[in-house]
Design a protein around this motif. Structure first.
Motif, PDB file in Angstrom:
ATOM      1  N   CYS A  72      16.269 -34.831 -22.976  1.00  0.00           N
ATOM      2  CA  CYS A  72      17.545 -34.974 -22.267  1.00  0.00           C
ATOM      3  C   CYS A  72      18.582 -35.794 -23.030  1.00  0.00           C
ATOM      4  N   ASN A  73      18.468 -35.868 -24.318  1.00  0.00           N
ATOM      5  CA  ASN A  73      19.482 -36.477 -25.174  1.00  0.00           C
ATOM      6  C   ASN A  73      19.893 -35.430 -26.201  1.00  0.00           C
ATOM      7  N   CYS A  74      21.111 -35.548 -26.680  1.00  0.00           N
ATOM      8  CA  CYS A  74      21.582 -34.635 -27.707  1.00  0.00           C
ATOM      9  C   CYS A  74      21.889 -35.419 -28.971  1.00  0.00           C
ATOM     10  N   PHE A  75      21.515 -34.859 -30.107  1.00  0.00           N
ATOM     11  CA  PHE A  75      21.674 -35.518 -31.401  1.00  0.00           C
ATOM     12  C   PHE A  75      22.355 -34.564 -32.367  1.00  0.00           C
ATOM     13  N   ILE A  76      22.963 -35.113 -33.394  1.00  0.00           N
ATOM     14  CA  ILE A  76      23.526 -34.267 -34.443  1.00  0.00           C
ATOM     15  C   ILE A  76      23.558 -35.058 -35.749  1.00  0.00           C
ATOM     16  N   SER A  77      23.390 -34.370 -36.844  1.00  0.00           N
ATOM     17  CA  SER A  77      23.577 -34.970 -38.157  1.00  0.00           C
ATOM     18  C   SER A  77      23.496 -33.863 -39.186  1.00  0.00           C
ATOM     19  N   ASN A  78      24.645 -33.374 -39.602  1.00  0.00           N
ATOM     20  CA  ASN A  78      24.628 -32.297 -40.583  1.00  0.00           C
ATOM     21  C   ASN A  78      25.507 -32.581 -41.784  1.00  0.00           C
TER      22      ASN A  78
ATOM     23  N   LYS B 200      27.152 -43.217 -48.612  1.00  0.00           N
ATOM     24  CA  LYS B 200      27.155 -42.058 -47.719  1.00  0.00           C
ATOM     25  C   LYS B 200      25.720 -41.663 -47.399  1.00  0.00           C
ATOM     26  N   ASN B 201      25.471 -41.443 -46.121  1.00  0.00           N
ATOM     27  CA  ASN B 201      24.163 -41.020 -45.612  1.00  0.00           C
ATOM     28  C   ASN B 201      24.374 -40.014 -44.494  1.00  0.00           C
ATOM     29  N   TYR B 202      23.294 -39.373 -44.122  1.00  0.00           N
ATOM     30  CA  TYR B 202      23.317 -38.606 -42.885  1.00  0.00           C
ATOM     31  C   TYR B 202      23.454 -39.608 -41.757  1.00  0.00           C
ATOM     32  N   TYR B 203      23.704 -39.157 -40.578  1.00  0.00           N
ATOM     33  CA  TYR B 203      23.865 -40.045 -39.436  1.00  0.00           C
ATOM     34  C   TYR B 203      23.337 -39.343 -38.199  1.00  0.00           C
ATOM     35  N   ILE B 204      23.094 -40.106 -37.153  1.00  0.00           N
ATOM     36  CA  ILE B 204      22.615 -39.530 -35.905  1.00  0.00           C
ATOM     37  C   ILE B 204      23.512 -40.023 -34.784  1.00  0.00           C
ATOM     38  N   CYS B 205      24.196 -39.091 -34.152  1.00  0.00           N
ATOM     39  CA  CYS B 205      24.957 -39.411 -32.943  1.00  0.00           C
ATOM     40  C   CYS B 205      24.051 -39.121 -31.758  1.00  0.00           C
ATOM     41  N   LYS B 206      24.206 -39.879 -30.710  1.00  0.00           N
ATOM     42  CA  LYS B 206      23.413 -39.654 -29.510  1.00  0.00           C
ATOM     43  C   LYS B 206      24.337 -39.528 -28.317  1.00  0.00           C
ATOM     44  N   LYS B 207      24.155 -38.443 -27.602  1.00  0.00           N
ATOM     45  CA  LYS B 207      24.974 -38.181 -26.426  1.00  0.00           C
ATOM     46  C   LYS B 207      24.029 -37.967 -25.257  1.00  0.00           C
ATOM     47  N   LEU B 208      24.101 -38.815 -24.263  1.00  0.00           N
ATOM     48  CA  LEU B 208      23.320 -38.596 -23.058  1.00  0.00           C
ATOM     49  C   LEU B 208      23.940 -37.474 -22.283  1.00  0.00           C
ATOM     50  N   THR B 209      23.126 -36.549 -21.819  1.00  0.00           N
ATOM     51  CA  THR B 209      23.652 -35.421 -21.050  1.00  0.00           C
ATOM     52  C   THR B 209      23.672 -35.727 -19.579  1.00  0.00           C
TER      53      THR B 209
ATOM     54  N   ALA C 140      15.886 -27.479 -22.336  1.00  0.00           N
ATOM     55  CA  ALA C 140      14.932 -27.867 -21.307  1.00  0.00           C
ATOM     56  C   ALA C 140      15.640 -27.868 -19.967  1.00  0.00           C
ATOM     57  N   ASP C 141      14.877 -28.018 -18.882  1.00  0.00           N
ATOM     58  CA  ASP C 141      15.452 -28.009 -17.558  1.00  0.00           C
ATOM     59  C   ASP C 141      16.474 -29.129 -17.373  1.00  0.00           C
ATOM     60  N   CYS C 142      16.278 -30.265 -18.007  1.00  0.00           N
ATOM     61  CA  CYS C 142      17.129 -31.415 -17.742  1.00  0.00           C
ATOM     62  C   CYS C 142      18.312 -31.518 -18.683  1.00  0.00           C
ATOM     63  N   CYS C 143      18.353 -30.740 -19.747  1.00  0.00           N
ATOM     64  CA  CYS C 143      19.503 -30.914 -20.643  1.00  0.00           C
ATOM     65  C   CYS C 143      19.932 -29.593 -21.258  1.00  0.00           C
ATOM     66  N   SER C 144      21.188 -29.560 -21.565  1.00  0.00           N
ATOM     67  CA  SER C 144      21.757 -28.453 -22.294  1.00  0.00           C
ATOM     68  C   SER C 144      22.761 -29.069 -23.256  1.00  0.00           C
ATOM     69  N   CYS C 145      22.508 -28.922 -24.529  1.00  0.00           N
ATOM     70  CA  CYS C 145      23.321 -29.581 -25.541  1.00  0.00           C
ATOM     71  C   CYS C 145      24.419 -28.652 -26.030  1.00  0.00           C
ATOM     72  N   PRO C 146      25.516 -29.241 -26.522  1.00  0.00           N
ATOM     73  CA  PRO C 146      26.561 -28.408 -27.126  1.00  0.00           C
ATOM     74  C   PRO C 146      26.001 -27.639 -28.321  1.00  0.00           C
ATOM     75  N   GLU C 147      26.705 -26.582 -28.698  1.00  0.00           N
ATOM     76  CA  GLU C 147      26.279 -25.772 -29.833  1.00  0.00           C
ATOM     77  C   GLU C 147      26.167 -26.633 -31.084  1.00  0.00           C
ATOM     78  N   LYS C 148      25.146 -26.389 -31.883  1.00  0.00           N
ATOM     79  CA  LYS C 148      24.837 -27.095 -33.132  1.00  0.00           C
ATOM     80  C   LYS C 148      24.359 -28.523 -32.913  1.00  0.00           C
ATOM     81  N   TRP C 149      24.014 -28.909 -31.701  1.00  0.00           N
ATOM     82  CA  TRP C 149      23.422 -30.211 -31.432  1.00  0.00           C
ATOM     83  C   TRP C 149      21.945 -29.988 -31.167  1.00  0.00           C
ATOM     84  N   ILE C 150      21.130 -30.947 -31.523  1.00  0.00           N
ATOM     85  CA  ILE C 150      19.691 -30.869 -31.294  1.00  0.00           C
ATOM     86  C   ILE C 150      19.396 -31.650 -30.032  1.00  0.00           C
ATOM     87  N   GLY C 151      18.663 -31.057 -29.119  1.00  0.00           N
ATOM     88  CA  GLY C 151      18.312 -31.736 -27.880  1.00  0.00           C
ATOM     89  C   GLY C 151      16.859 -32.158 -27.886  1.00  0.00           C
ATOM     90  N   HIS C 152      16.620 -33.321 -27.314  1.00  0.00           N
ATOM     91  CA  HIS C 152      15.246 -33.815 -27.193  1.00  0.00           C
ATOM     92  C   HIS C 152      15.205 -34.814 -26.048  1.00  0.00           C
TER      93      HIS C 152
END
Length: 177
Positions: A70-76, A168-177, A56-68
């Protein structure tokens, strides 16, 4: 005369065939570029999460991160709460801290539970997020039945559960861009 007409038609049909191939290749490139620029509202399983990324215009997430929003998330991967916490920290992020019920509406199709950054503080006698802020009591139905010695998992359908932190579970990291 018939031979020259056949040769002429072969040349014309060959030229049209070449034009069709060029148009199809151009269309494929345009569609690919158009698809990667539009917002994605994924319905996914945990294994496919990292393949999706919203741009989106307000965010660009690192590769393999999901953006939503203007936040970036990951859990794989599946990790313990402590391993998840350290993984997020090593990626300049933190385990998910929810601010409102709709923050992860794009994940509503998943059935999995994810470690989040909510834990019980004996000192404060309350559930606190990693940054020390208190839990909004309207966010979840009840935290009274949760075991303060356990860690918290979250299902994007707004359900939280307490589990042994060593599970053990999946997890969600959140990174503000």
């Amino acid at each position: 005369m018939a031979i020259s007409q056949i040769t002429l038609w072969k040349l014309i049909s060959g030229a049209f065939g070449l034009i069709c191939l060029l148009l199809m290749a151009t269309l494929g490139i345009l569609l690919k570029n158009s698809y990667t620029k539009q917002s994605i509202q994924p319905t996914f399983s945990p294994g496919s999460m990292t393949e999706l990324q919203e741009v989106a215009d307000c965010c660009s997430c690192p590769e393999k991160w999901i953006g939503h929003q203007c936040n970036c998330f990951i859990s794989n991967e599946i990790k313990t709460w402590n391993e998840s916490f350290h993984f997020c920290a090593s990626h300049n992020s933190s385990l998910l801290q929810l601010r409102n019920r709709d923050e992860l509406h794009f994940m509503n199709s998943t059935q999995s539970f994810y470690w989040i950054g909510l834990s019980y503080s004996e000192e404060h006698g309350a559930w606190l997020w990693e940054d020390g802020s208190s839990l909004n009591q309207d966010l979840f139905l009840s935290t009274e039945t949760l075991n303060p010695k356990f860690c918290i998992t979250y299902n994007p359908r707004h359900t939280i559960l307490d589990e042994l932190c060593e599970h053990k579970n999946y997890y969600i990291c959140k990174k503000l861009t």
